[in-house]
Design an enzyme around this catalytic site. Sequence first.
Site, PDB file in Angstrom:
ATOM      1  N   ASN A 113       3.386   3.195   5.519  1.00 37.42           N
ATOM      2  CA  ASN A 113       3.342   3.010   4.193  1.00 37.42           C
ATOM      3  C   ASN A 113       2.635   4.008   3.368  1.00 37.42           C
ATOM      4  O   ASN A 113       1.618   4.405   3.676  1.00 37.42           O
ATOM      5  CB  ASN A 113       2.907   1.557   3.724  1.00 37.42           C
ATOM      6  CG  ASN A 113       2.956   1.294   2.244  1.00 37.42           C
ATOM      7  OD1 ASN A 113       3.936   1.321   1.618  1.00 37.42           O
ATOM      8  ND2 ASN A 113       1.647   0.560   1.726  1.00 37.42           N
ATOM      9  N   HIS A 118       0.644   4.477  -0.095  1.00 35.67           N
ATOM     10  CA  HIS A 118      -0.106   3.736  -0.996  1.00 35.67           C
ATOM     11  C   HIS A 118      -0.985   4.282  -2.132  1.00 35.67           C
ATOM     12  O   HIS A 118      -1.676   5.170  -1.524  1.00 35.67           O
ATOM     13  CB  HIS A 118      -1.118   2.424  -0.411  1.00 35.67           C
ATOM     14  CG  HIS A 118      -1.721   1.646  -1.401  1.00 35.67           C
ATOM     15  ND1 HIS A 118      -1.232   0.628  -1.810  1.00 35.67           N
ATOM     16  CD2 HIS A 118      -3.094   1.536  -1.861  1.00 35.67           C
ATOM     17  CE1 HIS A 118      -2.072   0.072  -2.781  1.00 35.67           C
ATOM     18  NE2 HIS A 118      -3.049   0.579  -2.513  1.00 35.67           N
ATOM     19  N   SER A 133      -2.619   7.370  -0.114  1.00 35.37           N
ATOM     20  CA  SER A 133      -3.156   7.367   1.263  1.00 35.37           C
ATOM     21  C   SER A 133      -1.673   6.968   2.046  1.00 35.37           C
ATOM     22  O   SER A 133      -0.786   6.252   1.744  1.00 35.37           O
ATOM     23  CB  SER A 133      -4.202   5.970   1.748  1.00 35.37           C
ATOM     24  OG  SER A 133      -5.232   6.166   1.034  1.00 35.37           O
ATOM     25  N   ASP A 156      -1.851  -3.543   3.145  1.00 38.58           N
ATOM     26  CA  ASP A 156      -2.666  -1.982   2.832  1.00 38.58           C
ATOM     27  C   ASP A 156      -4.123  -1.889   3.546  1.00 38.58           C
ATOM     28  O   ASP A 156      -5.023  -1.236   3.165  1.00 38.58           O
ATOM     29  CB  ASP A 156      -2.798  -1.970   1.284  1.00 38.58           C
ATOM     30  CG  ASP A 156      -1.571  -1.925   0.594  1.00 38.58           C
ATOM     31  OD1 ASP A 156      -0.740  -1.257   1.017  1.00 38.58           O
ATOM     32  OD2 ASP A 156      -1.673  -2.543  -0.654  1.00 38.58           O
TER      33      ASP A 156
HETATM   34  N1  NHR Z   1       3.237  -5.872   4.490  1.00 35.01           N
HETATM   35  C1  NHR Z   1       2.242  -5.723   5.194  1.00 35.01           C
HETATM   36  N2  NHR Z   1       2.167  -6.968   6.079  1.00 35.01           N
HETATM   37  N3  NHR Z   1       1.320  -4.958   5.479  1.00 35.01           N
HETATM   38  C2  NHR Z   1       1.261  -3.842   4.522  1.00 35.01           C
HETATM   39  O1  NHR Z   1       0.326  -3.062   4.768  1.00 35.01           O
HETATM   40  C3  NHR Z   1       2.306  -3.704   3.545  1.00 35.01           C
HETATM   41  C4  NHR Z   1       3.239  -4.914   3.736  1.00 35.01           C
HETATM   42  C5  NHR Z   1       4.203  -4.928   2.369  1.00 35.01           C
HETATM   43  C6  NHR Z   1       4.023  -3.621   1.451  1.00 35.01           C
HETATM   44  C7  NHR Z   1       3.358  -1.736   0.489  1.00 35.01           C
HETATM   45  C8  NHR Z   1       2.148  -2.503  -0.514  1.00 35.01           C
HETATM   46  C9  NHR Z   1       1.660  -1.063  -1.238  1.00 35.01           C
HETATM   47  O2  NHR Z   1       1.607  -0.101  -0.936  1.00 35.01           O
HETATM   48  C10 NHR Z   1       3.318  -3.014   1.476  1.00 35.01           C
HETATM   49  C11 NHR Z   1       2.452  -2.725   2.500  1.00 35.01           C
HETATM   50  C12 NHR Z   1       3.861  -5.289  -2.296  1.00 35.01           C
HETATM   51  C13 NHR Z   1       2.744  -6.107  -2.627  1.00 35.01           C
HETATM   52  C14 NHR Z   1       3.076  -7.502  -3.332  1.00 35.01           C
HETATM   53  O3  NHR Z   1       1.996  -7.990  -3.690  1.00 35.01           O
HETATM   54  C15 NHR Z   1       1.573  -5.545  -2.048  1.00 35.01           C
HETATM   55  C16 NHR Z   1       1.453  -4.405  -1.705  1.00 35.01           C
HETATM   56  C17 NHR Z   1       2.256  -3.581  -1.174  1.00 35.01           C
HETATM   57  C18 NHR Z   1       3.577  -4.002  -1.624  1.00 35.01           C
HETATM   58  N4  NHR Z   1       4.197  -7.675  -3.528  1.00 35.01           N
HETATM   59  C19 NHR Z   1       4.808  -8.953  -4.119  1.00 35.01           C
HETATM   60  C20 NHR Z   1       5.093  -9.977  -2.986  1.00 35.01           C
HETATM   61  O4  NHR Z   1       4.756 -11.275  -2.996  1.00 35.01           O
HETATM   62  C21 NHR Z   1       5.917  -8.870  -4.866  1.00 35.01           C
HETATM   63  C22 NHR Z   1       5.648  -7.897  -5.977  1.00 35.01           C
HETATM   64  C23 NHR Z   1       6.635  -7.616  -6.664  1.00 35.01           C
HETATM   65  O5  NHR Z   1       8.209  -7.813  -6.336  1.00 35.01           O
HETATM   66  O6  NHR Z   1       6.765  -6.815  -7.919  1.00 35.01           O
HETATM   67  O7  NHR Z   1       5.583  -9.542  -1.663  1.00 35.01           O
HETATM   68  O8  NHR Z   1       0.973  -1.453  -2.407  1.00 35.01           O
HETATM   69  C1  GAR Z   2       4.570   5.137  -5.677  1.00 35.41           C
HETATM   70  O1  GAR Z   2       3.560   5.337  -6.469  1.00 35.41           O
HETATM   71  C2  GAR Z   2       4.015   4.234  -4.485  1.00 35.41           C
HETATM   72  O2  GAR Z   2       2.666   4.763  -3.901  1.00 35.41           O
HETATM   73  C3  GAR Z   2       3.921   2.934  -4.812  1.00 35.41           C
HETATM   74  O3  GAR Z   2       5.084   2.962  -6.126  1.00 35.41           O
HETATM   75  C4  GAR Z   2       5.386   4.054  -6.328  1.00 35.41           C
HETATM   76  C5  GAR Z   2       6.910   4.120  -5.914  1.00 35.41           C
HETATM   77  O4  GAR Z   2       7.415   5.373  -6.370  1.00 35.41           O
HETATM   78  N1  GAR Z   2       3.861   1.844  -4.038  1.00 35.41           N
HETATM   79  C6  GAR Z   2       3.347   0.741  -4.116  1.00 35.41           C
HETATM   80  O5  GAR Z   2       2.706   0.535  -5.214  1.00 35.41           O
HETATM   81  C7  GAR Z   2       3.401  -0.189  -3.137  1.00 35.41           C
HETATM   82  N2  GAR Z   2       3.256  -1.621  -3.274  1.00 35.41           N
HETATM   83  P1  GAR Z   2       8.906   5.833  -5.786  1.00 35.41           P
HETATM   84  O6  GAR Z   2       9.785   4.534  -5.882  1.00 35.41           O
HETATM   85  O7  GAR Z   2       9.485   6.777  -6.986  1.00 35.41           O
HETATM   86  O8  GAR Z   2       8.867   6.582  -4.626  1.00 35.41           O
END
Ligand code: NHR
Ligand code: GAR
Length: 217
Positions: A110, A112, A139, A148
């Site tokens: 991923n 982040h 990252s 994350d």
């Molecule tokens: N899943 C796991 N198990 N581990 C990780 O490290 C993950 C993952 C799923 C997504 C991306 C992450 C980011 O880069 C990611 C890493 C969404 C949320 C979140 O709270 C948190 C972290 C990331 C992506 N999502 C809500 C949910 O309930 C919904 C938010 C929305 O739809 O806007 O899934 O930040």
């Molecule tokens: C990027 O900044 C990525 O790091 C972040 O969302 C943006 C996606 O942009 N990811 C997250 O926040 C995951 N929770 P993109 O769709 O243009 O690649």
Amino acid sequence: MSQPRVSAVVLISGSGSNLQALLDTAASDLPLEIRAVISNRADAYGLERAAEACVPSRVLDHTRFPDRETFEAALAELIDGFEPELVLLAGFMRILTPEFVARYSGRMVNIHPALLPAYPGLHTHRRCLEAGDTEHGASIHFVTAEVDGGPVFLQVRVAVDEDDDADSLAARVLTQEHRLYPAAVRLLCEGRVRLHDGRVLLDGQPLAQPLQLEPAN
Ligand code: NHR
Ligand code: GAR
């Protein structure tokens, strides 16, 4: 001689500009074959980027499933149909269950938008500004059950400007993300970085600190 390509499926939820960076480098100098793009949202602009690059795409709308488990069962079936070596999360916004993560252990990464372990989760740019940090960034980490929280192997640092707001900072970080993700995928494709017993190995040796992408000129 050209290197054999490593296959991947990219998961997105939105704009897909990181997907675009991967498509562009895969077309020129990255030994990556993007077999499909999967979005949980039908309106994700990244689906148009996939079409433009003649890469198959699929939409799997999580709101049509009763729970995370049934959504993920369908997602895994879709992914596995493309038989990818790597699963790349690029702005994918659904938290994944431990069972799903285990299925792709060591093969799913991923991007982040923060210097992990700082600011896991959402709204990273705003939280960084509120804390008064002078530095921010992005990252690349292996995906584990802890959101994350998986091992980080590559980062890029971005200086915070005095007059930054969350949008201006996010935009500058995003520009660097477009250098970062292809560089990280290159390390994976070349087999230089891998996950072993929950730790990152670089060229077979434990990585003590994440690698840092040199600043752009
Ligand atoms: N899943 C796991 N198990 N581990 C990780 O490290 C993950 C993952 C799923 C997504 C991306 C992450 C980011 O880069 C990611 C890493 C969404 C949320 C979140 O709270 C948190 C972290 C990331 C992506 N999502 C809500 C949910 O309930 C919904 C938010 C929305 O739809 O806007 O899934 O930040
Ligand atoms: C990027 O900044 C990525 O790091 C972040 O969302 C943006 C996606 O942009 N990811 C997250 O926040 C995951 N929770 P993109 O769709 O243009 O690649």
